[in-house]
Design a protein around this motif. Structure first.
Motif, PDB file in Angstrom:
ATOM      1  N   ASN A 240       2.325  -1.291  -5.335  1.00  0.00           N
ATOM      2  CA  ASN A 240       3.766  -1.446  -5.147  1.00  0.00           C
ATOM      3  C   ASN A 240       4.129  -1.574  -3.675  1.00  0.00           C
ATOM      4  O   ASN A 240       5.239  -1.986  -3.340  1.00  0.00           O
ATOM      5  CB  ASN A 240       4.521  -0.244  -5.737  1.00  0.00           C
ATOM      6  CG  ASN A 240       4.493  -0.248  -7.241  1.00  0.00           C
ATOM      7  OD1 ASN A 240       4.530  -1.292  -7.877  1.00  0.00           O
ATOM      8  ND2 ASN A 240       4.417   0.931  -7.834  1.00  0.00           N
ATOM      9  N   HIS A 241       3.222  -1.208  -2.804  1.00  0.00           N
ATOM     10  CA  HIS A 241       3.507  -1.182  -1.373  1.00  0.00           C
ATOM     11  C   HIS A 241       2.665  -2.183  -0.583  1.00  0.00           C
ATOM     12  O   HIS A 241       2.679  -2.176   0.640  1.00  0.00           O
ATOM     13  CB  HIS A 241       3.270   0.236  -0.838  1.00  0.00           C
ATOM     14  CG  HIS A 241       4.049   1.258  -1.596  1.00  0.00           C
ATOM     15  ND1 HIS A 241       5.378   1.529  -1.347  1.00  0.00           N
ATOM     16  CD2 HIS A 241       3.694   2.041  -2.651  1.00  0.00           C
ATOM     17  CE1 HIS A 241       5.804   2.446  -2.192  1.00  0.00           C
ATOM     18  NE2 HIS A 241       4.805   2.765  -2.986  1.00  0.00           N
ATOM     19  N   LEU A 242       1.935  -3.024  -1.311  1.00  0.00           N
ATOM     20  CA  LEU A 242       1.109  -4.052  -0.671  1.00  0.00           C
ATOM     21  C   LEU A 242       1.672  -5.433  -0.981  1.00  0.00           C
ATOM     22  O   LEU A 242       2.493  -5.592  -1.887  1.00  0.00           O
ATOM     23  CB  LEU A 242      -0.337  -3.952  -1.183  1.00  0.00           C
ATOM     24  CG  LEU A 242      -1.055  -2.631  -0.926  1.00  0.00           C
ATOM     25  CD1 LEU A 242      -2.416  -2.631  -1.606  1.00  0.00           C
ATOM     26  CD2 LEU A 242      -1.193  -2.355   0.558  1.00  0.00           C
ATOM     27  N   ASP A 243       1.214  -6.435  -0.261  1.00  0.00           N
ATOM     28  CA  ASP A 243       1.623  -7.810  -0.506  1.00  0.00           C
ATOM     29  C   ASP A 243       1.268  -8.196  -1.944  1.00  0.00           C
ATOM     30  O   ASP A 243       0.165  -7.897  -2.427  1.00  0.00           O
ATOM     31  CB  ASP A 243       0.897  -8.722   0.486  1.00  0.00           C
ATOM     32  CG  ASP A 243       1.389 -10.148   0.407  1.00  0.00           C
ATOM     33  OD1 ASP A 243       0.907 -10.878  -0.500  1.00  0.00           O
ATOM     34  OD2 ASP A 243       2.231 -10.536   1.224  1.00  0.00           O
ATOM     35  N   SER A 244       2.179  -8.858  -2.617  1.00  0.00           N
ATOM     36  CA  SER A 244       1.971  -9.193  -4.034  1.00  0.00           C
ATOM     37  C   SER A 244       0.857 -10.214  -4.252  1.00  0.00           C
ATOM     38  O   SER A 244       0.428 -10.427  -5.385  1.00  0.00           O
ATOM     39  CB  SER A 244       3.271  -9.715  -4.656  1.00  0.00           C
ATOM     40  OG  SER A 244       3.667 -10.913  -4.029  1.00  0.00           O
ATOM     41  N   SER A 245       0.352 -10.826  -3.178  1.00  0.00           N
ATOM     42  CA  SER A 245      -0.726 -11.798  -3.339  1.00  0.00           C
ATOM     43  C   SER A 245      -2.111 -11.146  -3.358  1.00  0.00           C
ATOM     44  O   SER A 245      -3.106 -11.820  -3.599  1.00  0.00           O
ATOM     45  CB  SER A 245      -0.674 -12.833  -2.219  1.00  0.00           C
ATOM     46  OG  SER A 245      -0.956 -12.216  -0.972  1.00  0.00           O
TER      47      SER A 245
ATOM     48  N   LEU B  53       3.766  -3.300 -13.804  1.00  0.00           N
ATOM     49  CA  LEU B  53       2.796  -3.831 -12.838  1.00  0.00           C
ATOM     50  C   LEU B  53       2.258  -5.194 -13.230  1.00  0.00           C
ATOM     51  O   LEU B  53       2.070  -6.056 -12.372  1.00  0.00           O
ATOM     52  CB  LEU B  53       1.647  -2.837 -12.671  1.00  0.00           C
ATOM     53  CG  LEU B  53       2.053  -1.484 -12.087  1.00  0.00           C
ATOM     54  CD1 LEU B  53       0.900  -0.497 -12.188  1.00  0.00           C
ATOM     55  CD2 LEU B  53       2.502  -1.629 -10.653  1.00  0.00           C
ATOM     56  N   GLY B  54       1.991  -5.398 -14.508  1.00  0.00           N
ATOM     57  CA  GLY B  54       1.434  -6.664 -14.959  1.00  0.00           C
ATOM     58  C   GLY B  54       2.320  -7.855 -14.648  1.00  0.00           C
ATOM     59  O   GLY B  54       1.848  -8.915 -14.260  1.00  0.00           O
ATOM     60  N   ARG B  55       3.627  -7.697 -14.780  1.00  0.00           N
ATOM     61  CA  ARG B  55       4.561  -8.795 -14.524  1.00  0.00           C
ATOM     62  C   ARG B  55       4.795  -8.983 -13.027  1.00  0.00           C
ATOM     63  O   ARG B  55       4.796 -10.091 -12.513  1.00  0.00           O
ATOM     64  CB  ARG B  55       5.896  -8.526 -15.219  1.00  0.00           C
ATOM     65  CG  ARG B  55       6.891  -9.700 -15.084  1.00  0.00           C
ATOM     66  CD  ARG B  55       8.266  -9.373 -15.643  1.00  0.00           C
ATOM     67  NE  ARG B  55       8.932  -8.285 -14.943  1.00  0.00           N
ATOM     68  CZ  ARG B  55       9.509  -8.382 -13.735  1.00  0.00           C
ATOM     69  NH1 ARG B  55       9.476  -9.526 -13.084  1.00  0.00           N
ATOM     70  NH2 ARG B  55      10.104  -7.354 -13.170  1.00  0.00           N
ATOM     71  N   ARG B  56       4.975  -7.893 -12.299  1.00  0.00           N
ATOM     72  CA  ARG B  56       5.307  -7.991 -10.875  1.00  0.00           C
ATOM     73  C   ARG B  56       4.112  -8.366  -9.999  1.00  0.00           C
ATOM     74  O   ARG B  56       4.284  -8.891  -8.917  1.00  0.00           O
ATOM     75  CB  ARG B  56       5.880  -6.657 -10.377  1.00  0.00           C
ATOM     76  CG  ARG B  56       7.252  -6.361 -10.898  1.00  0.00           C
ATOM     77  CD  ARG B  56       7.901  -5.134 -10.275  1.00  0.00           C
ATOM     78  NE  ARG B  56       7.031  -3.980 -10.100  1.00  0.00           N
ATOM     79  CZ  ARG B  56       6.389  -3.684  -8.965  1.00  0.00           C
ATOM     80  NH1 ARG B  56       6.500  -4.415  -7.909  1.00  0.00           N
ATOM     81  NH2 ARG B  56       5.635  -2.601  -8.898  1.00  0.00           N
ATOM     82  N   LEU B  57       2.917  -8.017 -10.467  1.00  0.00           N
ATOM     83  CA  LEU B  57       1.721  -8.248  -9.660  1.00  0.00           C
ATOM     84  C   LEU B  57       0.727  -9.091 -10.452  1.00  0.00           C
ATOM     85  O   LEU B  57      -0.226  -8.578 -11.015  1.00  0.00           O
ATOM     86  CB  LEU B  57       1.099  -6.904  -9.268  1.00  0.00           C
ATOM     87  CG  LEU B  57       2.023  -5.939  -8.513  1.00  0.00           C
ATOM     88  CD1 LEU B  57       1.436  -4.547  -8.472  1.00  0.00           C
ATOM     89  CD2 LEU B  57       2.287  -6.461  -7.111  1.00  0.00           C
ATOM     90  N   PRO B  58       0.945 -10.405 -10.498  1.00  0.00           N
ATOM     91  CA  PRO B  58       0.127 -11.258 -11.363  1.00  0.00           C
ATOM     92  C   PRO B  58      -1.360 -11.298 -11.007  1.00  0.00           C
ATOM     93  O   PRO B  58      -2.186 -11.620 -11.848  1.00  0.00           O
ATOM     94  CB  PRO B  58       0.767 -12.636 -11.212  1.00  0.00           C
ATOM     95  CG  PRO B  58       1.526 -12.584  -9.934  1.00  0.00           C
ATOM     96  CD  PRO B  58       1.950 -11.153  -9.753  1.00  0.00           C
ATOM     97  N   LYS B  59      -1.719 -10.953  -9.777  1.00  0.00           N
ATOM     98  CA  LYS B  59      -3.130 -10.991  -9.372  1.00  0.00           C
ATOM     99  C   LYS B  59      -3.815  -9.620  -9.491  1.00  0.00           C
ATOM    100  O   LYS B  59      -4.940  -9.454  -9.061  1.00  0.00           O
ATOM    101  CB  LYS B  59      -3.256 -11.514  -7.948  1.00  0.00           C
ATOM    102  CG  LYS B  59      -2.803 -12.959  -7.815  1.00  0.00           C
ATOM    103  CD  LYS B  59      -3.003 -13.449  -6.419  1.00  0.00           C
ATOM    104  CE  LYS B  59      -2.570 -14.914  -6.318  1.00  0.00           C
ATOM    105  NZ  LYS B  59      -2.783 -15.439  -4.982  1.00  0.00           N
ATOM    106  N   VAL B  60      -3.099  -8.664 -10.060  1.00  0.00           N
ATOM    107  CA  VAL B  60      -3.642  -7.323 -10.237  1.00  0.00           C
ATOM    108  C   VAL B  60      -3.906  -7.098 -11.717  1.00  0.00           C
ATOM    109  O   VAL B  60      -3.023  -7.240 -12.551  1.00  0.00           O
ATOM    110  CB  VAL B  60      -2.673  -6.251  -9.681  1.00  0.00           C
ATOM    111  CG1 VAL B  60      -3.170  -4.849 -10.013  1.00  0.00           C
ATOM    112  CG2 VAL B  60      -2.508  -6.416  -8.175  1.00  0.00           C
ATOM    113  N   LYS B  61      -5.137  -6.778 -12.025  1.00  0.00           N
ATOM    114  CA  LYS B  61      -5.537  -6.490 -13.399  1.00  0.00           C
ATOM    115  C   LYS B  61      -5.286  -5.004 -13.667  1.00  0.00           C
ATOM    116  O   LYS B  61      -5.562  -4.154 -12.820  1.00  0.00           O
ATOM    117  CB  LYS B  61      -7.032  -6.818 -13.561  1.00  0.00           C
ATOM    118  CG  LYS B  61      -7.572  -6.617 -14.953  1.00  0.00           C
ATOM    119  CD  LYS B  61      -9.040  -7.065 -14.991  1.00  0.00           C
ATOM    120  CE  LYS B  61      -9.605  -6.977 -16.378  1.00  0.00           C
ATOM    121  NZ  LYS B  61     -10.988  -7.484 -16.427  1.00  0.00           N
ATOM    122  N   VAL B  62      -4.753  -4.697 -14.837  1.00  0.00           N
ATOM    123  CA  VAL B  62      -4.491  -3.313 -15.226  1.00  0.00           C
ATOM    124  C   VAL B  62      -5.383  -2.967 -16.412  1.00  0.00           C
ATOM    125  O   VAL B  62      -5.392  -3.681 -17.418  1.00  0.00           O
ATOM    126  CB  VAL B  62      -3.004  -3.100 -15.595  1.00  0.00           C
ATOM    127  CG1 VAL B  62      -2.773  -1.672 -16.086  1.00  0.00           C
ATOM    128  CG2 VAL B  62      -2.105  -3.415 -14.402  1.00  0.00           C
TER     129      VAL B  62
END
Length: 169
Positions: A10-15, A33-42
């Motif tokens: 939440n505090h890092l660049d979304s890329s 998190l899944g929607r806001r951070l598309p390059k982050v796998k949960v």
């Protein structure tokens, strides 16, 4: 590992690329998190249950405020190392037995000694002893790790209940 109520992502660049492993699904879905951070796998799972190969090898595994909460700290460290790239690093954040508030607690007879678990730690279901810089170094050495840096970075001057009272008021 264990994003809690406010993932570091939440505090890092979304890329940024990464993976969050959190066993409590409501903690990841409430942050969307899944929607806001598309390059982050949960992954909603205990870290120890994630199969090697299910996620890419990482440059860094962040274990923030979780090592003291698990039943088997050695297993968590071993699991973390199995997901590291060669020359990768594990970043640990742990409570410090030598913190100012623990020295004050000992002086006020709230705790008998710096290594004793406090009522708050028992309430928070912390399984491991409070780590001092010395005991953390010994623990990581027995796990086969070299320590690059060991720092105290947050002078916590008050106990958890006092800080909550300050926040509430």
């Amino acid at each position: 590992v264990g994003c809690g109520q406010d993932s570091i992502f939440n505090h890092l660049d979304s890329s940024i690329l990464g993976t969050i492993v959190e066993p409590i699904e409501s903690l990841t879905t409430s942050q969307d998190l899944g929607r806001r951070l598309p390059k982050v796998k949960v992954i909603n799972s205990l870290f120890e249950a994630v199969q090697v190969g299910a996620i890419e090898q990482a440059e860094v595994v962040l274990l923030s405020s979780i090592l003291h909460e698990v039943y088997d700290a050695t297993l968590l460290i071993e699991t973390s190392s199995s997901f590291l790239q060669p020359n990768g690093a594990i970043v640990l954040v742990v409570p410090n037995a030598w913190s100012i508030h623990r020295f004050i607690g000992e002086r006020k007879n709230i705790i008998a000694n710096l290594n004793e678990q406090s009522d708050t730690q028992r309430k928070m279901q912390q399984q491991q002893p409070v780590y001092s810089p010395e005991s953390l170094t010994i623990f990581l050495d027995t796990c086969g790790f070299d320590i690059e840096s060991l720092k105290t970075f947050f002078p916590k001057l008050s106990s958890h209940p006092q800080m909550q009272h300050f926040l509430d008021s």
